[in-house]
Write a protein that holds these residues in place. Sequence first.
Motif, PDB file in Angstrom:
ATOM      1  N   TYR A   1       4.426  16.649   4.433  1.00 18.86           N
ATOM      2  CA  TYR A   1       3.009  16.941   4.304  1.00 18.86           C
ATOM      3  C   TYR A   1       2.527  16.286   3.009  1.00 18.86           C
ATOM      4  N   HIS A   2       1.449  15.516   3.098  1.00 19.83           N
ATOM      5  CA  HIS A   2       0.922  14.829   1.921  1.00 19.83           C
ATOM      6  C   HIS A   2      -0.434  15.411   1.567  1.00 19.83           C
ATOM      7  N   VAL A   3      -0.561  15.934   0.358  1.00 22.30           N
ATOM      8  CA  VAL A   3      -1.829  16.472  -0.127  1.00 22.30           C
ATOM      9  C   VAL A   3      -2.553  15.348  -0.858  1.00 22.30           C
ATOM     10  N   THR A   4      -3.670  14.911  -0.308  1.00 20.34           N
ATOM     11  CA  THR A   4      -4.359  13.744  -0.855  1.00 20.34           C
ATOM     12  C   THR A   4      -5.865  13.947  -0.812  1.00 20.34           C
TER      13      THR A   4
ATOM     14  N   ALA B   1      -2.404  -7.222  -9.681  1.00 20.57           N
ATOM     15  CA  ALA B   1      -3.242  -6.080 -10.029  1.00 20.57           C
ATOM     16  C   ALA B   1      -2.771  -4.848  -9.269  1.00 20.57           C
ATOM     17  N   LEU B   2      -2.656  -3.743  -9.981  1.00 23.75           N
ATOM     18  CA  LEU B   2      -2.268  -2.457  -9.413  1.00 23.75           C
ATOM     19  C   LEU B   2      -3.438  -1.501  -9.546  1.00 23.75           C
ATOM     20  N   THR B   3      -3.886  -0.938  -8.413  1.00 25.12           N
ATOM     21  CA  THR B   3      -5.036  -0.040  -8.426  1.00 25.12           C
ATOM     22  C   THR B   3      -4.675   1.295  -7.797  1.00 25.12           C
ATOM     23  N   PHE B   4      -5.334   2.348  -8.283  1.00 30.05           N
ATOM     24  CA  PHE B   4      -5.108   3.695  -7.768  1.00 30.05           C
ATOM     25  C   PHE B   4      -6.440   4.322  -7.378  1.00 30.05           C
ATOM     26  N   VAL B   5      -6.440   5.078  -6.279  1.00 28.38           N
ATOM     27  CA  VAL B   5      -7.572   5.927  -5.916  1.00 28.38           C
ATOM     28  C   VAL B   5      -7.014   7.281  -5.491  1.00 28.38           C
ATOM     29  N   GLY B   6      -7.775   8.338  -5.749  1.00 27.65           N
ATOM     30  CA  GLY B   6      -7.304   9.672  -5.396  1.00 27.65           C
ATOM     31  C   GLY B   6      -7.168  10.544  -6.630  1.00 27.65           C
TER      32      GLY B   6
ATOM     33  N   VAL C   1       0.884  -1.162   0.000  1.00 25.77           N
ATOM     34  CA  VAL C   1       0.000   0.000   0.000  1.00 25.77           C
ATOM     35  C   VAL C   1       0.919   1.209   0.000  1.00 25.77           C
ATOM     36  N   ALA C   2       0.824   2.060  -1.005  1.00 24.57           N
ATOM     37  CA  ALA C   2       1.688   3.233  -1.119  1.00 24.57           C
ATOM     38  C   ALA C   2       0.850   4.499  -1.144  1.00 24.57           C
ATOM     39  N   GLU C   3       1.527   5.636  -1.009  1.00 24.44           N
ATOM     40  CA  GLU C   3       0.875   6.944  -1.081  1.00 24.44           C
ATOM     41  C   GLU C   3      -0.307   7.051  -0.120  1.00 24.44           C
ATOM     42  N   ASN C   4      -0.101   6.532   1.106  1.00 24.51           N
ATOM     43  CA  ASN C   4      -1.125   6.641   2.153  1.00 24.51           C
ATOM     44  C   ASN C   4      -2.449   5.999   1.765  1.00 24.51           C
ATOM     45  N   GLY C   5      -2.384   4.960   0.958  1.00 24.31           N
ATOM     46  CA  GLY C   5      -3.588   4.268   0.531  1.00 24.31           C
ATOM     47  C   GLY C   5      -3.987   4.540  -0.897  1.00 24.31           C
ATOM     48  N   GLY C   6      -3.301   5.434  -1.560  1.00 24.50           N
ATOM     49  CA  GLY C   6      -3.660   5.780  -2.930  1.00 24.50           C
ATOM     50  C   GLY C   6      -3.324   4.711  -3.949  1.00 24.50           C
ATOM     51  N   ALA C   7      -2.329   3.878  -3.656  1.00 21.79           N
ATOM     52  CA  ALA C   7      -1.898   2.843  -4.583  1.00 21.79           C
ATOM     53  C   ALA C   7      -1.826   1.508  -3.851  1.00 21.79           C
ATOM     54  N   VAL C   8      -2.345   0.466  -4.474  1.00 24.37           N
ATOM     55  CA  VAL C   8      -2.310  -0.879  -3.904  1.00 24.37           C
ATOM     56  C   VAL C   8      -1.846  -1.853  -4.983  1.00 24.37           C
ATOM     57  N   TYR C   9      -0.823  -2.644  -4.664  1.00 21.29           N
ATOM     58  CA  TYR C   9      -0.402  -3.727  -5.557  1.00 21.29           C
ATOM     59  C   TYR C   9      -0.255  -5.000  -4.743  1.00 21.29           C
ATOM     60  N   LEU C  10      -0.803  -6.100  -5.282  1.00 24.73           N
ATOM     61  CA  LEU C  10      -0.641  -7.410  -4.680  1.00 24.73           C
ATOM     62  C   LEU C  10      -0.096  -8.363  -5.728  1.00 24.73           C
ATOM     63  N   GLU C  11       1.018  -8.995  -5.389  1.00 29.31           N
ATOM     64  CA  GLU C  11       1.590 -10.013  -6.267  1.00 29.31           C
ATOM     65  C   GLU C  11       0.619 -11.171  -6.468  1.00 29.31           C
ATOM     66  N   ASP C  12      -0.253 -11.402  -5.483  1.00 32.22           N
ATOM     67  CA  ASP C  12      -1.169 -12.538  -5.522  1.00 32.22           C
ATOM     68  C   ASP C  12      -2.086 -12.516  -6.743  1.00 32.22           C
TER      69      ASP C  12
ATOM     70  N   GLU D   1      -4.619  25.371   4.315  1.00 35.31           N
ATOM     71  CA  GLU D   1      -5.699  26.272   3.915  1.00 35.31           C
ATOM     72  C   GLU D   1      -6.085  26.044   2.458  1.00 35.31           C
ATOM     73  N   LEU D   2      -5.078  25.948   1.595  1.00 35.47           N
ATOM     74  CA  LEU D   2      -5.341  25.746   0.170  1.00 35.47           C
ATOM     75  C   LEU D   2      -5.977  24.386  -0.081  1.00 35.47           C
ATOM     76  N   ALA D   3      -5.497  23.378   0.627  1.00 33.95           N
ATOM     77  CA  ALA D   3      -6.058  22.036   0.462  1.00 33.95           C
ATOM     78  C   ALA D   3      -7.514  22.004   0.904  1.00 33.95           C
ATOM     79  N   ALA D   4      -7.811  22.607   2.047  1.00 33.45           N
ATOM     80  CA  ALA D   4      -9.183  22.617   2.540  1.00 33.45           C
ATOM     81  C   ALA D   4     -10.113  23.332   1.566  1.00 33.45           C
ATOM     82  N   ALA D   5      -9.654  24.436   1.007  1.00 30.11           N
ATOM     83  CA  ALA D   5     -10.469  25.186   0.050  1.00 30.11           C
ATOM     84  C   ALA D   5     -10.759  24.371  -1.206  1.00 30.11           C
ATOM     85  N   ALA D   6      -9.842  23.460  -1.521  1.00 29.67           N
ATOM     86  CA  ALA D   6     -10.003  22.612  -2.708  1.00 29.67           C
ATOM     87  C   ALA D   6     -10.691  21.290  -2.393  1.00 29.67           C
ATOM     88  N   GLY D   7     -11.097  21.102  -1.138  1.00 27.08           N
ATOM     89  CA  GLY D   7     -11.729  19.848  -0.748  1.00 27.08           C
ATOM     90  C   GLY D   7     -10.755  18.700  -0.631  1.00 27.08           C
ATOM     91  N   MET D   8      -9.488  19.018  -0.367  1.00 23.82           N
ATOM     92  CA  MET D   8      -8.448  18.007  -0.232  1.00 23.82           C
ATOM     93  C   MET D   8      -8.004  17.919   1.231  1.00 23.82           C
TER      94      MET D   8
END
Length: 227
Positions: free
Chosen positions: A143-146, A74-79, A60-71, A127-134
Amino acid sequence: MTPPLAVDIDGTLTDGTGAIDPRVMTPLREWPDPVVVATGKALPYPVALCHFVGIPTRVVAENGGAVYLEDDDALTFVGDREAAQRVVDEYRERGYDLGYGDVDFTNRWRETELAVSLDRPGEPLRELAAAAGMHVFDTGYAYHVTSPGVDKGAALETVCDRLGRSLDEFAMVGDSENDAAAFEVVGESYAVANADETAKRAADHVTEASYADGFLEALEALQSHRP
């Protein structure tokens, strides 16, 4: 028996200088159940860690934004990385930079979020992130903007669905507010002693030792549960 294990990298598998403590390698490789490396770092870092430790690539990378399982390979992205980019662009327009120089390996491979160095002002970024709904995670290392709703807890739920396991089966070890969402959904959670207060409040246990020593202490406690 031991549980499936999710583990953070920075502040958890590292020493006080940020280097991976070599003592964690063998316990990770010999852990009898699935190990998932769950980090705020971009995808290449946990993939490389799994490779060099010698464990199946489950990340699980990017604080949950990317998930890969060798099993299931499959590589999936959210965000919404474009939204994060807009926040960062506005941050730059206010006269700030990200703090990583021209060759920015911290953000070069990010697919779902962007990071800003902790030595740059955090309040205007929030402040900028909150204004953008992030959302902004302070991991103690950047600091991670997600996007809202993207976190390690939701990512581990995806992991469990794909592995055919239950969240209640998993244990998690970490050190930061970005681990708190996972702490709240797994069966057992450990914050190492150097963890921030958000992580400590969310964890079932707080180790006496810090950094990798705390991680090894958590593993010992989890192994003591074996019948």
